[in-house]
Design a protein around this motif. Structure first.
Motif, PDB file in Angstrom:
ATOM      1  N   PHE A 195       0.827  -1.207   0.000  1.00 23.71           N
ATOM      2  CA  PHE A 195       0.000   0.000   0.000  1.00 23.71           C
ATOM      3  C   PHE A 195       0.863   1.260   0.000  1.00 23.71           C
ATOM      4  O   PHE A 195       0.646   2.191  -0.782  1.00 23.71           O
ATOM      5  CB  PHE A 195      -0.912   0.007   1.237  1.00 23.71           C
ATOM      6  CG  PHE A 195      -2.254  -0.640   1.039  1.00 23.71           C
ATOM      7  CD1 PHE A 195      -2.585  -1.283  -0.147  1.00 23.71           C
ATOM      8  CD2 PHE A 195      -3.212  -0.619   2.048  1.00 23.71           C
ATOM      9  CE1 PHE A 195      -3.823  -1.875  -0.334  1.00 23.71           C
ATOM     10  CE2 PHE A 195      -4.459  -1.206   1.872  1.00 23.71           C
ATOM     11  CZ  PHE A 195      -4.762  -1.841   0.678  1.00 23.71           C
ATOM     12  N   THR A 196       1.852   1.302   0.896  1.00 22.30           N
ATOM     13  CA  THR A 196       2.629   2.528   1.046  1.00 22.30           C
ATOM     14  C   THR A 196       3.495   2.799  -0.178  1.00 22.30           C
ATOM     15  O   THR A 196       3.840   3.949  -0.445  1.00 22.30           O
ATOM     16  CB  THR A 196       3.488   2.471   2.319  1.00 22.30           C
ATOM     17  OG1 THR A 196       3.829   3.801   2.722  1.00 22.30           O
ATOM     18  CG2 THR A 196       4.768   1.676   2.117  1.00 22.30           C
ATOM     19  N   ALA A 197       3.826   1.749  -0.941  1.00 24.58           N
ATOM     20  CA  ALA A 197       4.591   1.951  -2.175  1.00 24.58           C
ATOM     21  C   ALA A 197       3.839   2.842  -3.152  1.00 24.58           C
ATOM     22  O   ALA A 197       4.440   3.510  -3.998  1.00 24.58           O
ATOM     23  CB  ALA A 197       4.908   0.603  -2.826  1.00 24.58           C
ATOM     24  N   PHE A 198       2.499   2.868  -3.022  1.00 27.55           N
ATOM     25  CA  PHE A 198       1.665   3.680  -3.906  1.00 27.55           C
ATOM     26  C   PHE A 198       0.986   4.822  -3.165  1.00 27.55           C
ATOM     27  O   PHE A 198       0.084   5.470  -3.711  1.00 27.55           O
ATOM     28  CB  PHE A 198       0.621   2.792  -4.588  1.00 27.55           C
ATOM     29  CG  PHE A 198       1.218   1.694  -5.418  1.00 27.55           C
ATOM     30  CD1 PHE A 198       1.741   1.960  -6.665  1.00 27.55           C
ATOM     31  CD2 PHE A 198       1.306   0.405  -4.920  1.00 27.55           C
ATOM     32  CE1 PHE A 198       2.322   0.954  -7.425  1.00 27.55           C
ATOM     33  CE2 PHE A 198       1.879  -0.605  -5.662  1.00 27.55           C
ATOM     34  CZ  PHE A 198       2.395  -0.343  -6.923  1.00 27.55           C
ATOM     35  N   GLY A 199       1.411   5.102  -1.921  1.00 22.70           N
ATOM     36  CA  GLY A 199       0.756   6.125  -1.118  1.00 22.70           C
ATOM     37  C   GLY A 199       0.871   7.523  -1.694  1.00 22.70           C
ATOM     38  O   GLY A 199      -0.133   8.223  -1.886  1.00 22.70           O
ATOM     39  N   ALA A 200       2.105   7.957  -1.995  1.00 23.49           N
ATOM     40  CA  ALA A 200       2.290   9.294  -2.557  1.00 23.49           C
ATOM     41  C   ALA A 200       1.652   9.395  -3.937  1.00 23.49           C
ATOM     42  O   ALA A 200       1.052  10.415  -4.284  1.00 23.49           O
ATOM     43  CB  ALA A 200       3.782   9.635  -2.621  1.00 23.49           C
ATOM     44  N   LEU A 201       1.761   8.324  -4.727  1.00 22.12           N
ATOM     45  CA  LEU A 201       1.135   8.310  -6.053  1.00 22.12           C
ATOM     46  C   LEU A 201      -0.371   8.492  -5.925  1.00 22.12           C
ATOM     47  O   LEU A 201      -0.992   9.245  -6.688  1.00 22.12           O
ATOM     48  CB  LEU A 201       1.448   6.997  -6.756  1.00 22.12           C
ATOM     49  CG  LEU A 201       0.888   6.861  -8.173  1.00 22.12           C
ATOM     50  CD1 LEU A 201       1.757   7.614  -9.165  1.00 22.12           C
ATOM     51  CD2 LEU A 201       0.768   5.403  -8.583  1.00 22.12           C
ATOM     52  N   LYS A 202      -0.977   7.818  -4.962  1.00 22.20           N
ATOM     53  CA  LYS A 202      -2.426   7.923  -4.739  1.00 22.20           C
ATOM     54  C   LYS A 202      -2.836   9.376  -4.470  1.00 22.20           C
ATOM     55  O   LYS A 202      -3.850   9.853  -5.005  1.00 22.20           O
ATOM     56  CB  LYS A 202      -2.793   7.032  -3.553  1.00 22.20           C
ATOM     57  CG  LYS A 202      -4.156   7.289  -2.913  1.00 22.20           C
ATOM     58  CD  LYS A 202      -5.297   6.805  -3.759  1.00 22.20           C
ATOM     59  CE  LYS A 202      -6.596   6.855  -2.973  1.00 22.20           C
ATOM     60  NZ  LYS A 202      -7.772   6.566  -3.814  1.00 22.20           N
TER      61      LYS A 202
END
Length: 543
Positions: A405-412
């Motif tokens: 999840f956090t791997a895509f947190g900033a992208l989200k």
């Protein structure tokens, strides 16, 4: 094509080669006229933090390229019993942005400053306000202007600045060229002229006129080319650099060098308007081809272009897979200490699939894989963190889901601006990168984050190097006036079917819960950056 047909195509040079310089791997992919991969080679490498800058040495750039090419060449020799002496067309791609500055003699003036550096905040902010166009910290013009603000000694000596792909192209062809997609990460592009924005070029020159430098900005930037054009020929010196055995012949046509964002769009057939793709590696970025301009300037959104010059909204996060790789490296160490040897693919598959057994929101766990700063969340530096409360459900499944999840947190956070504020329409999202080699898991996580169906094609594993080979093939094999979009739709991807996964409503809800925890927890990350300062000492690091 059968074995004999491929063998003949190699001998006659009816092939295309793409070489991509990624953040952790240099890969060479040779394809035939049916866009099938014939052979490949690769070289693993890592950036280094030196004197406050993330960098790679040019010696490693050249050595890695040679290893990747040699591996591809040996692949051909072992499979087909012939030595490569010519290739129909070649293209080079690399990590976008960054700063390579040279003087008139071709000497590198300062070590290569990569996209990963977040040292250009004042320059990026000032240029964004002046241009009324978002200038991210990674962009070449931000690096140049920050060097000017810092009064660095090398600036008056600059004769040429370029990106990594532009440097390789120049080294092997003698041509100071760049593809429009990579150019759009150096300086803003005018969609009508398919060139640098002339009005903004003049604004920049006026801004620095007081310095009385012996150059104007347009004099030191590479020439912009759109896809399909020839941008140079492989010189004899270039051929010998690429193939030190001196068996490769010069005179091969070279297409415009491109950035990894552009090759990702090509590799996923995402160059038409309303299409998008997500590229996952050390960093992660989403590219959405726009139908219309955004209503305002967002610091979280870059405006770049496809390789044929269409405007693209790019959400780029500096950190993605590094922390996942580090944790899985720790689990590997544990297994080896217990006397078990584990295959890398099996390790990733088992651990990733545990995430499917987790609580939908990750069980109240939180992590930040920030090895470097993150512009979307306003952090100039990073500190990888894992955080939990006594009430969190701490098990392996939640642990893995939280890291994915956090791997895509900033992208989200960036994508929510496009989809929720700007109502940008997205017909399809295609994903590529090593994370998707484990089936289903990565797609389900991304689909939850984007709340959009996500597809992965069989070509996802070859990624940008294959996409670069396609651009080289397009230059040689397109019909007159054939667009890149039509070439991809009607030829390259005509019979390719992607595996699509729809977003699961429970996963979407779980990600929304997680992202609120992620946003609130950013103060923890900021405190870690402020209070956890590391200084290198002999034998390790000390806090």
């Amino acid at each position: 094509m059968n074995h004999d047909e491929i063998q003949l195509a190699i001998v006659k040079g009816e092939t295309s080669l793409g070489i991509e310089f990624g953040s952790t791997r240099i890969k060479a992919v040779l394809i035939n006229r049916h866009f099938e991969t014939i052979a490949s080679g690769s070289y693993e490498w890592e950036n280094r933090l030196e004197n406050g800058f993330w960098t790679y040495s040019l010696e490693d750039v050249i050595a890695g390229m040679q290893v990747a090419y040699r591996g591809m060449k040996q692949d051909v020799e072992q499979e087909f019993g012939i030595t490569i002496r010519t290739i129909g067309s070649i293209g080079f791609s690399a990590m976008m942005h960054g700063y390579l500055a040279f003087d008139k003699t071709g000497e590198l003036l300062v070590p290569f400053r990569t996209w990963r550096n977040t040292t250009t905040g004042p320059a990026a902010n000032e240029l964004t306000n002046r241009f009324q166009f978002n200038i991210p910290e990674r962009w070449s013009i931000a690096h140049l202007y920050q060097a000017i603000l810092n009064e660095e000694e090398h600036v008056p000596r600059i004769d040429y600045i370029t990106t990594l792909s532009g440097y390789i192209h120049w080294l092997l062809t003698g041509s100071k060229a760049i593809g429009i997609g990579d150019a759009s990460g150096m300086f803003p592009i005018d969609e009508e002229t398919k060139d640098y924005n002339d009005a903004l070029i003049k604004q920049f020159d006026e801004l620095v006129a007081v310095k009385k430098y012996p150059w104007k900005l347009s004099d030191i930037l590479p020439t912009v080319y759109i896809s399909g054009k020839q941008a140079g020929l492989l010189t004899e010196e270039g051929a010998n650099i690429l193939d030190p055995s001196q068996q490769l012949q010069p005179g091969i046509s070279i297409c415009p060098p491109e950035g990894d964002a552009g090759t990702g769009m090509v590799a996923t057939n995402s160059v038409r308007k309303r299409t998008g793709n997500i590229s996952v590696g050390t960093s992660v970025f989403a590219m959405i081809v726009l139908e219309k301009e955004l209503s305002t300037v967002y610091p979280e959104i870059d405006i770049v272009t496809t390789p044929n010059g269409s405007p693209v909204a790019m959400v780029h996060a500096n950190n993605c897979s590094s922390d996942i790789n580090a944790w899985l490296g720790l689990f590997r160490e544990y297994s080896e200490a217990m006397g078990y040897e584990i295959d890398t693919a099996q390790l990733f598959s088992v651990m990733f699939n545990k995430a499917l057994e987790a609580d939908r929101d990750g069980g109240g766990l939180l992590s930040y894989g920030y090895f470097s700063g993150e512009n979307i969340t306003g952090l100039e530096q990073g500190r990888p963190l894992f955080v939990r409360s006594p009430e969190s459900t701490f098990n392996l499944a939640n642990f893995m889901r939280t890291h994915l999840f956090t791997a895509f947190g900033a992208l989200k956070m960036g994508m929510d601006i496009l989809t929720k504020k700007e109502n940008v329409a997205i017909d399809s999202i295609l994903a590529h990168g090593g994370l998707f080699k484990t089936p289903v898991v990565g797609q389900k996580i991304v689909a939850a984050a984007m709340n959009t169906p996500v597809s992965v094609m069989a070509t996802a594993g070859d990624g940008g190097a294959w996409g670069m080979a396609i651009l080289a093939s397009f230059m040689m094999n397109k019909n007159k006036n054939e667009s890149l979009e039509d070439f991809l739709d009607n030829k390259v991807f005509k019979d390719v079917v992607g595996d699509e996964i729809e977003p699961d409503s429970d996963d979407v809800d779980g990600f929304e819960v997680f992202i609120e925890r992620y946003k609130k927890g950013l103060e923890i990350e900021r405190a870690a950056v402020e209070h956890l300062q590391y200084v290198k000492k002999a034998g390790g690091v000390m806090c």
